[in-house]
Enzyme design. Structure first.
Site, PDB file in Angstrom:
ATOM      1  N   CYS A 338       0.694  -1.222   0.053  1.00 43.07           N
ATOM      2  CA  CYS A 338       0.001   0.024   0.002  1.00 43.07           C
ATOM      3  C   CYS A 338       0.757   1.288  -0.126  1.00 43.07           C
ATOM      4  O   CYS A 338       0.406   2.015  -0.775  1.00 43.07           O
ATOM      5  CB  CYS A 338      -0.991   0.048   1.098  1.00 43.07           C
ATOM      6  N   ARG A 367       8.386 -10.641   4.748  1.00 45.08           N
ATOM      7  CA  ARG A 367       8.263 -10.383   6.056  1.00 45.08           C
ATOM      8  C   ARG A 367       9.170 -11.305   6.902  1.00 45.08           C
ATOM      9  O   ARG A 367       9.132 -12.478   6.452  1.00 45.08           O
ATOM     10  CB  ARG A 367       6.637 -10.601   6.227  1.00 45.08           C
ATOM     11  N   GLN A 385       0.936 -10.771  -3.087  1.00 44.99           N
ATOM     12  CA  GLN A 385      -0.316 -10.331  -2.801  1.00 44.99           C
ATOM     13  C   GLN A 385      -1.292  -9.935  -3.743  1.00 44.99           C
ATOM     14  O   GLN A 385      -0.775  -9.428  -4.784  1.00 44.99           O
ATOM     15  CB  GLN A 385      -0.383  -9.311  -1.565  1.00 44.99           C
ATOM     16  N   ASP A 387      -3.082  -7.503  -4.092  1.00 43.67           N
ATOM     17  CA  ASP A 387      -3.701  -6.498  -3.467  1.00 43.67           C
ATOM     18  C   ASP A 387      -4.468  -5.430  -4.382  1.00 43.67           C
ATOM     19  O   ASP A 387      -4.209  -5.415  -5.671  1.00 43.67           O
ATOM     20  CB  ASP A 387      -2.393  -5.468  -3.001  1.00 43.67           C
ATOM     21  N   HIS A 389      -6.082  -1.064  -4.106  1.00 45.16           N
ATOM     22  CA  HIS A 389      -6.210   0.114  -3.429  1.00 45.16           C
ATOM     23  C   HIS A 389      -7.354   0.745  -4.193  1.00 45.16           C
ATOM     24  O   HIS A 389      -7.118   1.218  -5.268  1.00 45.16           O
ATOM     25  CB  HIS A 389      -5.142   0.692  -2.891  1.00 45.16           C
ATOM     26  N   LYS A 469     -11.595  -3.735   9.577  1.00 48.09           N
ATOM     27  CA  LYS A 469     -11.588  -4.516   8.141  1.00 48.09           C
ATOM     28  C   LYS A 469     -12.664  -5.705   8.366  1.00 48.09           C
ATOM     29  O   LYS A 469     -13.229  -5.903   9.309  1.00 48.09           O
ATOM     30  CB  LYS A 469     -10.144  -5.308   8.289  1.00 48.09           C
ATOM     31  N   HIS A 515      -8.151  -0.947   1.450  1.00 45.71           N
ATOM     32  CA  HIS A 515      -7.482  -1.935   0.945  1.00 45.71           C
ATOM     33  C   HIS A 515      -8.168  -3.293   0.703  1.00 45.71           C
ATOM     34  O   HIS A 515      -9.112  -3.611   1.688  1.00 45.71           O
ATOM     35  CB  HIS A 515      -6.534  -2.238   2.097  1.00 45.71           C
TER      36      HIS A 515
END
Length: 655
Positions: A338, A367, A385, A387, A389, A469, A515
């Site tokens: 993000c 990570r 991911q 992802d 946005h 979330k 997100h």
């Protein structure tokens, strides 16, 4: 002071302080033998515990094995089973010191400090002692105490872990539970007696750092499970056995999908078969991103310290990040996509007419996971991911969340999952952003769920540090649930990164940022798919969709090559098995590789331009099929993303 107690039937009564749920059973219309604990509003309490305040009093049922058990009832049962296990360990090993023994999903554990090295071989003796404790039906008695009384109970025994827990509970009511010769610091709740535990099983033993910190002492942890009936326990153990057969780590090696190597611990290496599956999963998501009108972007893997400070990750997530230095300046490998995505948005100029802006990124993140938690594709140190946005106006937030919910269910339906559960997670203790922002975000998520008619569970305090979330849990073929999808509302990051759009009055204002991920990570999602299908991928996902097997590798080599080339040119993922082995052995081995279709070719097939089709489930298609027809049928399965095998079904037998 009197308490006002309400019942589910709408009745209410005023009672004196000190009254317990067991005293109220007759008025509530429940029978003692059918309940195991009580609730005052949403707080579970013991049946014999004084009711702490006014509110709605209800009772948790004892499960009979005829219908699904109340999860809260199982929680109470397993909490008591953890104490019974600890008592058994205490009786068998004199030098034991106790840490904690909570319930977990599907079971419980207890952490011990003792010199004896526990192993599975100890389970028989521990279980035998547990059965004695259960048969004795000891009352489980709660006692609320002061700090001084707690120290008196602990006395001179080894209790460093319990004393540390008490320090952390300063100002809170302390309570101990006793059953015969065993007393433990515990908040509860518990069953009224040990005899109410119906069936249990110890499952495994492992090492665990006290409070999960590597600088703390290493303890020994025994995992177990418990149910009210032997029938429910047997069903669960059968499910565990089935899960072992579906273990994605074993199947991944057997099917040559992925591997791990000491040159990169926790970093998956994808093999050709795995990449074939990965591409199909990725292609589906690309299609859906186009369908739901997302623009795809790509951002760098490494970004400077300043960006991560602005995003809040430097302060709130630093222990999970990898770092490097470029031109004598600090940089970090991205753990999330993000912050980089905001750079792309900020590079543009937007008015309210341009919003919503939906940007997707299949971004690789890294990570720093501890080695002890790494687990196949489920817990790795780098992953991709899916992802997205979304930048929108406050008025558009609910509509955009609804769109995300529709997309989530649309994608999951392609894989044949049996259902989904939704959780709404609210502000955690460690967070950024104002109270007003959090209230707006939580309200928008709730409205979207209600508009879609989705039942959901509230998960207080489990939101991301930057916003509330929705988490989506999918249910697989053997009824396990996996958290994959997430939809998060973020009012904070646009503020931190000075993101703007121009409103109708010509003023620069902040967009709301959403997100959204559906797979969560490609790696973990593919691991789930491997176990969901037990390695038997549907044709559209299978690394190899068909294998051509000549009856004689010498006589029919030319026709085998012709069939292979025709299928490959049509777009079928096909291989040839012309090894110098018997026909039956080659068929058998390809079945073990879970190839959907085996195409046997011999004299008859060569003369007629056909293939004899045998499915991996052993079904033999009665008549040979023309090569072009077979190709079309496979591509139909591919295009429709059919879950089962259709070639050989009645509607296709005439093909």
């Amino acid at each position: 002071m009197a308490l006002q107690i309400e019942f589910k039937n709408g009745d209410s009564v005023e009672v004196a302080e000190g009254v317990s749920p067991v005293d109220m059973m007759e008025q509530a219309g429940v029978k003692a033998k059918k309940v195991i604990a009580a609730k005052i509003d949403d707080e579970i309490i013991d049946l014999n515990q004084p009711i702490p305040r006014s509110g709605l009093l209800s009772y948790l049922p004892k499960c009979d094995g005829k219908k699904p058990c109340n999860p809260e009832s199982l929680h109470v049962l397993r909490h008591t089973a953890a104490h019974v296990m600890a008592q058994a360990v205490m009786r068998l090993f004199d030098d034991v010191e106790f840490a904690i023994g909570p319930t977990i999903e599907d079971g419980f554990y207890y952490d011990f400090d003792l010199e004896h090295r526990l192993s599975d071989e100890d389970f028989e003796a521990i279980e035998a002692e547990m059965r004695k404790i259960i048969a004795a039906d000891y009352p489980v008695v709660r006692r609320e105490v002061s700090d001084d009384e707690a120290e008196e109970i602990l006395g001179s025994q080894k209790a460093q872990f319990k004393r540390e827990l008490i320090k952390g509970l300063e100002g809170q009511q302390l309570s101990f539970y006793t059953q015969d010769d065993f007393t433990d610091l515990c908040r509860g709740p518990h069953l009224s007696s040990t005899g109410q535990i119906g069936a249990f099983k110890l499952l495994s033993v492992a090492g665990a750092y006290w409070r999960g910190r590597e600088t703390n002492p290493m303890l020994q942890r025994i995992y177990g499970t418990a149910f009210f009936t032997e029938k429910d326990l047997k069903k669960y153990l059968n499910r565990l056995e089935e899960a072992k057969k579906r273990d994605h780590k074993k199947l991944g090696a057997h099917l040559n999908l992925f591997m791990f190597d000491q040159s990169g611990p926790g970093f998956p290496f994808w093999q050709p078969n795995g990449v074939a599956v990965y591409r199909q999963v990725e292609n589906l998501m690309y299609e859906k991103m186009d369908e739901y009108e997302y623009d795809m972007i790509r951002t760098p893997l490494i970004l400077n310290e300043q960006l991560w400070r602005e995003s809040g990750h430097w302060d709130h997530y630093r222990e999970n990040m990898y770092f490097t230095e470029i031109d004598e300046k600090a940089f970090a490998v991205k753990p999330m996509n993000c912050p980089g995505g905001t750079r792309v948005y900020k590079n543009g100029y937007y008015s309210y007419r341009d919003l919503p802006v939906r940007q997707g990124e299949f971004g690789i993140v890294h990570r720093h996971e501890k080695s002890g938690v790494l687990s196949g594709l489920f817990r790795v140190r780098n992953f991709t991911q899916d992802d997205a946005h979304i930048y929108c106006t406050p008025d558009q937030v609910v509509d955009e969340i609804v769109g995300c919910l529709k997309m989530v269910r649309d994608v999951y339906s392609q894989f044949g999952f049996e259902g989904y559960n939704f959780e709404l997670s609210t502000r955690p203790e460690k967070s950024i952003g104002s109270d007003e922002m959090w209230a707006m975000g939580e309200g928008a998520l709730e409205k979207a769920l209600e508009r879609e008619g989705i039942d959901y569970q509230l998960n207080p305090g489990d939101g991301a540090f930057y916003g509330p979330k929705i988490d989506v849990h999918i249910r697989d073929a053997i009824k396990r649930t996996w958290q994959c999808g997430t939809i998060q509302v973020d009012f904070s990051m646009p503020e931190r990164f000075d993101l703007n759009y121009v409103n109708e009055e010509g003023e620069k204002v902040r967009p709301v940022m959403i997100h959204r991920a559906i797979y969560g990570s490609f790696e973990r999602f593919i691991g789930i798919l491997i176990e969901h299908y037990a390695g038997k991928f549907p044709t559209w996902l299978a690394p190899t969709q068909a294998v051509v097997i000549p009856v004689s590798t010498e006589r029919f080599s030319d026709y085998t090559a012709q069939v292979y080339q025709e299928l490959k040119a049509a777009g079928v993922r096909v291989i040839v098995d012309d090894r110098n082995e018997s026909l039956n052995k080659r068929i058998r081995e390809q079945q073990k590789q879970y190839v959907p279709y085996m195409l046997v070719v011999g004299e008859r097939e060569e003369e007629s331009g056909t293939v004899a089709v045998r499915r991996r489930d052993g079904v033999q298609v009665p008549e040979p099929i023309a090569v072009s027809t077979f190709a079309k049928l496979v591509l139909d399965e591919q295009a429709s993303r059919t879950i089962g095998l259709t070639i050989g079904q009645p509607e296709n037998e005439s093909a």
